[in-house]
Write an enzyme that holds these catalytic residues in place. Structure first.
Site, PDB file in Angstrom:
ATOM      1  N   ASP A   1      60.735  33.709  30.777  1.00  0.00           N
ATOM      2  CA  ASP A   1      61.533  32.584  30.300  1.00  0.00           C
ATOM      3  C   ASP A   1      61.268  31.379  31.212  1.00  0.00           C
ATOM      4  OD1 ASP A   1      63.997  30.797  30.079  1.00  0.00           O
ATOM      5  OD2 ASP A   1      64.434  32.287  28.536  1.00  0.00           O
TER       6      ASP A   1
ATOM      7  N   ASN B   1      70.460  35.765  20.438  1.00  0.00           N
ATOM      8  CA  ASN B   1      71.360  34.693  20.031  1.00  0.00           C
ATOM      9  C   ASN B   1      71.006  34.347  18.589  1.00  0.00           C
ATOM     10  OD1 ASN B   1      72.574  34.333  22.615  1.00  0.00           O
ATOM     11  ND2 ASN B   1      70.770  33.206  23.267  1.00  0.00           N
TER      12      ASN B   1
ATOM     13  N   GLY C   1      73.768  29.645  20.926  1.00  0.00           N
ATOM     14  CA  GLY C   1      72.814  29.335  21.982  1.00  0.00           C
ATOM     15  C   GLY C   1      71.354  29.478  21.610  1.00  0.00           C
ATOM     16  N   GLN C   2      71.049  29.784  20.337  1.00  0.00           N
ATOM     17  CA  GLN C   2      69.640  29.879  19.945  1.00  0.00           C
ATOM     18  C   GLN C   2      69.050  28.475  19.907  1.00  0.00           C
ATOM     19  OE1 GLN C   2      68.828  31.785  16.144  1.00  0.00           O
ATOM     20  NE2 GLN C   2      66.631  31.811  16.540  1.00  0.00           N
ATOM     21  N   SER C   3      67.997  28.256  20.706  1.00  0.00           N
ATOM     22  CA  SER C   3      67.375  26.931  20.742  1.00  0.00           C
ATOM     23  C   SER C   3      65.978  26.930  20.140  1.00  0.00           C
ATOM     24  CB  SER C   3      67.334  26.396  22.174  1.00  0.00           C
ATOM     25  OG  SER C   3      66.613  27.276  23.013  1.00  0.00           O
TER      26      SER C   3
ATOM     27  N   HIS D   1      64.179  36.161  19.097  1.00  0.00           N
ATOM     28  CA  HIS D   1      63.697  36.583  20.394  1.00  0.00           C
ATOM     29  C   HIS D   1      64.792  37.347  21.115  1.00  0.00           C
ATOM     30  CE1 HIS D   1      65.250  32.463  20.762  1.00  0.00           C
ATOM     31  NE2 HIS D   1      65.574  32.745  22.015  1.00  0.00           N
ATOM     32  N   LEU D   2      64.337  38.332  21.843  1.00  0.00           N
ATOM     33  CA  LEU D   2      65.226  39.189  22.607  1.00  0.00           C
ATOM     34  C   LEU D   2      65.094  38.809  24.078  1.00  0.00           C
ATOM     35  CD1 LEU D   2      67.070  41.726  22.566  1.00  0.00           C
ATOM     36  CD2 LEU D   2      65.012  43.091  22.840  1.00  0.00           C
ATOM     37  N   HIS D   3      66.225  38.513  24.700  1.00  0.00           N
ATOM     38  CA  HIS D   3      66.240  38.221  26.126  1.00  0.00           C
ATOM     39  C   HIS D   3      66.404  39.530  26.891  1.00  0.00           C
ATOM     40  CE1 HIS D   3      66.926  33.779  25.903  1.00  0.00           C
ATOM     41  NE2 HIS D   3      67.423  34.115  24.721  1.00  0.00           N
TER      42      HIS D   3
END
Length: 113
Positions: free
Chosen positions: A29, A86, A92-94, A99-101
């Site tokens: 990230d 998200n 909070g998805q930008s 995608h998986l954090h």
């Protein structure tokens, strides 16, 4: 398509790739929230979790299994780690490519925020 994560997956934009196969790409990230903060994306473009279809179930499971594999490789599996999706801007998805954090390397607080 003008998707940042598609461009990373296709090699058009550089990233610190830590894992790649036919289904997913994992990378650091750029704004880490923990000592270990990785992003796991599918090669297939899906904008949000709301757009998942039945045939995507195996892909999502594979993303989670890949997070476990990476947590073990990063030596954060034993002490604990967090995985999260998200969905949409309010959560909070930008980048609108699912995608998986994977976060670890420090104690995770609850509630998350």
């Amino acid at each position: 398509m003008d998707c940042l994560f598609c461009k990373i997956a296709n090699g058009e934009i550089p990233a610190q790739i830590i894992y790649r196969d036919d289904l997913i790409v994992a990378f650091d990230d750029i704004n880490p929230q923990a000592p270990q903060h990785k992003i796991i994306i599918p090669q297939k473009h899906i904008a949000t979790l709301n757009e998942l279809r039945g045939e995507d179930s195996e892909l999502i499971g594979y993303m989670v299994q890949s997070a476990v594999m990476l947590a073990k490789q990063l030596n954060i599996a034993h002490d604990g780690y967090r995985v999260l999706f998200n969905c949409n801007a309010g959560a909070g998805q930008s980048v609108f490519h699912i995608h998986l954090h994977l976060l670890g390397g420090r104690r995770m607080n609850w509630p998350p925020g």
